[in-house]
Design a protein around this motif. Structure first.
Motif, short mmCIF file in Angstrom:
data_model
loop_
_atom_site.label_atom_id
_atom_site.label_comp_id
_atom_site.label_asym_id
_atom_site.label_seq_id
_atom_site.Cartn_x
_atom_site.Cartn_y
_atom_site.Cartn_z
N ASP A 74 0.82 -1.21 0.00
CA ASP A 74 0.00 0.00 0.00
C ASP A 74 0.86 1.26 0.00
OD1 ASP A 74 0.64 -1.09 2.57
OD2 ASP A 74 -0.82 0.20 3.53
N ASP A 75 0.23 2.42 0.09
CA ASP A 75 0.97 3.67 -0.12
C ASP A 75 1.82 4.06 1.09
OD1 ASP A 75 -1.17 4.32 1.48
OD2 ASP A 75 -1.98 5.86 0.17
N THR A 76 2.69 5.01 0.86
CA THR A 76 3.63 5.47 1.88
C THR A 76 3.82 6.97 1.74
OG1 THR A 76 4.89 3.42 1.57
CG2 THR A 76 5.97 5.17 2.82
N THR A 77 3.80 7.68 2.85
CA THR A 77 4.24 9.08 2.83
C THR A 77 5.68 9.10 3.32
OG1 THR A 77 2.97 9.20 4.89
CG2 THR A 77 2.09 10.39 3.02
N GLY B 222 -0.70 25.67 7.88
CA GLY B 222 -1.14 25.43 6.51
C GLY B 222 -2.35 24.53 6.38
N LEU B 223 -3.09 24.34 7.46
CA LEU B 223 -4.31 23.52 7.39
C LEU B 223 -5.26 24.09 6.33
CD1 LEU B 223 -5.66 22.55 10.96
CD2 LEU B 223 -5.37 21.03 8.99
N GLY B 224 -5.71 23.25 5.43
CA GLY B 224 -6.62 23.70 4.39
C GLY B 224 -5.90 24.22 3.15
N ILE B 225 -4.58 24.37 3.26
CA ILE B 225 -3.79 24.87 2.12
C ILE B 225 -2.82 23.78 1.67
CG2 ILE B 225 -2.11 26.62 1.40
CD1 ILE B 225 -3.43 28.36 3.73
N ASP B 226 -2.06 23.26 2.63
CA ASP B 226 -1.12 22.18 2.31
C ASP B 226 -1.77 20.84 2.62
OD1 ASP B 226 0.78 24.14 1.80
OD2 ASP B 226 1.39 24.19 3.91
N PHE B 227 -1.61 19.90 1.71
CA PHE B 227 -2.20 18.57 1.90
C PHE B 227 -1.14 17.49 1.68
CE2 PHE B 227 -5.77 21.28 1.09
CZ PHE B 227 -6.80 20.76 1.88
N ASP B 228 -1.06 16.56 2.59
CA ASP B 228 -0.05 15.51 2.46
C ASP B 228 -0.39 14.49 1.39
OD1 ASP B 228 1.74 16.60 4.16
OD2 ASP B 228 1.76 14.94 5.60
N LEU B 229 -1.62 14.51 0.87
CA LEU B 229 -1.89 13.65 -0.30
C LEU B 229 -0.95 14.02 -1.45
CD1 LEU B 229 -5.74 13.29 -0.14
CD2 LEU B 229 -4.18 11.42 -0.71
N ARG B 230 -0.48 15.26 -1.47
CA ARG B 230 0.45 15.69 -2.54
C ARG B 230 1.82 15.05 -2.40
NH1 ARG B 230 -1.53 21.72 -1.66
NH2 ARG B 230 -3.12 21.86 -3.31
N VAL B 231 2.12 14.55 -1.22
CA VAL B 231 3.43 13.91 -1.03
C VAL B 231 3.27 12.43 -0.68
CG1 VAL B 231 4.71 16.01 -0.49
CG2 VAL B 231 3.51 14.81 1.35
N ASN B 232 2.22 11.84 -1.22
CA ASN B 232 1.98 10.41 -1.03
C ASN B 232 2.60 9.65 -2.19
OD1 ASN B 232 0.89 8.16 0.26
ND2 ASN B 232 -1.03 8.26 -0.90
N THR B 233 3.04 8.43 -1.92
CA THR B 233 3.67 7.64 -2.99
C THR B 233 3.09 6.22 -3.01
OG1 THR B 233 5.45 6.80 -1.57
CG2 THR B 233 5.86 8.89 -2.69
N TYR B 234 3.20 5.59 -4.16
CA TYR B 234 2.63 4.25 -4.38
C TYR B 234 3.77 3.31 -4.72
CZ TYR B 234 -1.15 7.48 -4.50
OH TYR B 234 -2.00 8.50 -4.15
N PRO C 8 -0.53 5.64 4.89
CA PRO C 8 -1.64 6.44 5.42
C PRO C 8 -3.03 6.01 4.98
CG PRO C 8 -0.52 7.62 3.66
CD PRO C 8 0.27 6.37 3.90
N THR C 9 -3.18 5.45 3.79
CA THR C 9 -4.54 5.20 3.31
C THR C 9 -5.22 4.05 4.03
OG1 THR C 9 -4.18 6.21 1.15
CG2 THR C 9 -5.90 4.52 1.27
N SER C 10 -4.47 3.02 4.37
CA SER C 10 -5.09 1.80 4.90
C SER C 10 -5.98 2.04 6.12
CB SER C 10 -4.03 0.74 5.19
OG SER C 10 -4.60 -0.38 5.81
N PRO C 11 -5.50 2.69 7.18
CA PRO C 11 -6.39 2.85 8.35
C PRO C 11 -7.65 3.65 8.02
CG PRO C 11 -4.10 3.32 8.94
CD PRO C 11 -4.15 3.22 7.45
N VAL C 12 -7.48 4.68 7.19
CA VAL C 12 -8.61 5.57 6.89
C VAL C 12 -9.61 4.88 5.96
CG1 VAL C 12 -9.26 7.83 5.99
CG2 VAL C 12 -7.05 7.54 7.16
N ALA C 13 -9.12 4.38 4.85
CA ALA C 13 -10.02 3.78 3.86
C ALA C 13 -10.62 2.47 4.37
CB ALA C 13 -9.28 3.56 2.55
#
Lengths: 445, 445
Positions: free
Chosen positions: B91-94, B250-262, B101-106
């Motif tokens: 699964d993905d990795t930050t 940066g809440l609401g501006i910066d998102f860690d989905l942008r630095v997620n990797t597969y 990060p995705t596994s617990p949430v999804a």
């Protein structure tokens, strides 16, 4: 042999008949105290809310919660028992590691036994082993683990529940190693929750998660082999310093049930010497309403670290207020469940005395000691020094005192004949054919 | 305002229409990757065992697990989804905080959505918020928290699940503060479990426990108000050093989905540059069986810290062996699920090359880099330096590559027409009326 495996081997190979009789007797006292606390807490909002929140998720209604009529699966029952039995902060404490050891273990065991036939002998054996495993894990990481902010009752509790249920379901050594590993990796519980329902959630969740760890291990779900002592295991990760010899040294000879204590008052144990002293002053001087002008306390520094709340409005906060403890001791002459109600916390006279109390930390005092000085409205001043608080190892509660505490709590949910019968069953629990009757046979008011 | 409350306010007040479109697009990629991994893992022994162990405790059969036909309550479904989706370490990795990060949430969200009607839009909103909350909590305590031995996917994951489910059930700010507190006090998961089923248990349990935290908070179960930043809260207790500004800045501006990797390969991500280099050598030189005499690796020191197992016999261990990664890259020219089977780990040629591989740590190499030197049986030597590994932020997997990875995994449980339809649904998840169809509508082989 690694500590995890040595502990697992001991648990699996333990022989009930070789347990020292004083340890078995102390286990009975722990059970009497636990069942009373579970009944005293079982109608608290924390329990009602947890039942309400999880009811849609309950499995088959095979199990019950002490003092409640709802039926559910045993894992949820373990959670609820744990909340009930700790919600008043009235359960037992091992002063050597600041954990409340019986709740996680007995909460899982009573849940299991309510759904599965378990003899009193097997129940007691599992309880003694669970208590011991949990307390040894706690000893290994205390005090660094506690000092940084872990709530030992949650973090060590899960090992106790895994051990007890693992023993009942007959895990072999390898499975027990996995069960302890799965316990280690679920160890959780922060002292930041103190003063909220989150605190009582800890023994509940650790009972439930330890129970689950044993179920998984029984089916072959693997875990790290060195869950406790490995370089990224429980001890190294959660404590800056630790001593693994405390897990294995004297296994089968030394038992922490011998150093377990029972609380005379339903609040943080560090408040007990203060309360004890204040009750003694109340009794000796027959203090009337309005007679106390101000109070000065000298207490161990940890007391102020844990129980420094003065401006409080709800019962739960009172448990973490040494000022409230002093006030009810002086004003009411006792400190039972009623003195930690919202009503008493907001009683004008209790509030006046609480707010007229000051406290200083004194590193020369142990956590069993307190010095209380009271200035009276008539100008007199009274003082008392408590050198050993009631309920500590040197002044343990007697069986008769445990009976009184049990009856006081059980009477909140049971008719008096049932209180008598249940108390009798608890004192002879190792003789029962089916421990589950204690849970499933109760007819509550 | 405290960090816990600031985060809770942000979550509660978030407006889906103001989420940046690139973040929503990246969330779709995360979901495609997640669903593929959940299907690829759903028939592994760890999942079978967990289902078997907990089946007697399942609540009403309202929910399902991705790729499985069993029905159960959503809390248990969250646990099972979490195990499935992480069991192959695919699964993905930050990379900024070493969490998956995705596994617990999804896992919590798909379980919830399988039992309750949830629109794609609400699902995506909850997912993005859960991912972000979890990753920010992880950032605040990384690297001290990870370095001491916590498995971030478990410890931070519970915050993500609590956030996502809390958002879906409509918690107000105070309730969200409690949900985050109840998450904090359940944060658990030790790196000592790496190499056992216990590792995949972490995102599952954190999904289940975060889900439960939201349910409790919704009914008014209280927690400490400062679960994250309090003096005995998550950050102070679990990390020697931490930076709370990372939670709110940066809440609401910066998102860690942008630095997620597969991950292109189903194993510890630190092995990827080595595998990538070995596959490139295999392809460039068409290496035949027996052609490799010995291999020398130079890798970042962390690789040897995490993946230094060489003498291995089961597939799971291969994921934590940089030697095995090198061997399958050179011998097989690929590293998919099949290369991490017990069979391949015990393949004589793979074993020979694995045992002929040495590795040294080189602090000048980043964790995305590796240097591979191969001595061939014919006396030639080959070498390659991988400066940026496939799948990292600078060489991200394309949508087409994610499709291939999805299809490869989904095909293990679904007929090909169903693979096509499901892939299409995942790419347009935010348009679905009822996300639960993805789980409950699947007809598995």
């Amino acid at each position: 042999m690694s500590e995890t495996r040595a502990l697992a081997s001991y648990i699996v190979e333990s022989d009930y008949d070789r347990l020292p009789s004083d340890v078995v007797a102390e286990a009975r006292r722990a059970i009497v105290n636990y069942v009373g606390c579970a009944l005293g807490g079982c109608r608290e909002p924390a329990v009602d809310i947890a039942l309400d929140a999880f009811a849609p998720f309950f499995g088959q209604a095979t199990a019950g919660v002490l003092g409640r009529e709802e039926r559910m699966d045993p894992l949820h029952a373990a959670l609820m028992n744990g909340i009930s039995s700790h919600v008043h902060d009235y359960d037992d404490t091992t002063p050597g590691n600041y954990s409340h050891p019986t709740s996680p273990v007995a909460s899982a065991l009573f849940a299991y036994a309510s759904a599965n036939r378990v003899s009193g002998r097997d129940f007691m054996h599992a309880f003694i082993l669970g208590f011991e495993a949990e307390s040894r894990v706690a000893n290994a990481v205390y005090p660094a683990h506690y000092d940084v902010g872990w709530h030992m009752t949650g973090t060590a509790g899960v090992f106790g529940a895994a051990t007890a249920i693992g023993h009942l379901v007959g895990l072999d050594v390898q499975q027990m190693v996995w069960a302890l590993g799965l316990a280690a990796t679920q160890a959780a519980g922060l002292r930041e929750m103190f003063g909220s329902m989150g605190k009582a959630f800890h023994p509940g969740r650790s009972a439930q998660n330890g129970y689950g760890a044993a179920l998984l291990a029984a089916k072959g779900f693997t875990a790290g082999e060195r869950g406790i002592e490995g370089p990224r295991g429980f001890a190294a990760v959660t404590a800056k310093t630790y001593d693994l010899t405390k897990i294995t040294q004297g296994l089968g000879i030394d038992f922490d049930l011998r150093v377990n204590t029972y609380k005379p008052f339903p609040c943080g144990i560090v408040n007990h010497p203060t309360i004890d002293g204040c009750i003694q002053l109340h009794e000796a001087h027959q203090l009337a309403t309005g007679s106390v002008r101000s109070v000065r306390l000298r207490v161990a520094p940890l007391v102020l670290d844990l129980c420094n709340q003065q401006n409080i409005t709800v019962g739960l906060q009172g448990k973490f207020s040494v000022y409230h403890g002093a006030a009810v001791g002086l004003v009411c002459g006792k400190a039972g469940l009623g003195e930690y109600s919202d009503e008493t916390v907001n009683d004008p006279e209790v509030k006046r005395v609480r707010e007229g109390t000051t406290a200083v930390g004194d590193a020369n005092l142990s956590e069993d000691q307190a010095h209380v000085e009271v200035e009276l409205a008539d100008g007199r001043s009274l003082s008392i020094f408590v050198a050993e608080s009631l309920g500590n190892l040197k002044r343990p509660m007697s069986n008769a005192q445990l009976d009184v505490k049990f009856r006081d709590q059980a009477a909140t949910v049971l008719p008096s004949a049932a209180v008598d019968r249940l108390l009798e069953q608890c004192w002879s629990i190792d003789m029962l054919d089916n421990v589950g009757e204690i849970v499933m046979g109760l007819e509550v008011i």
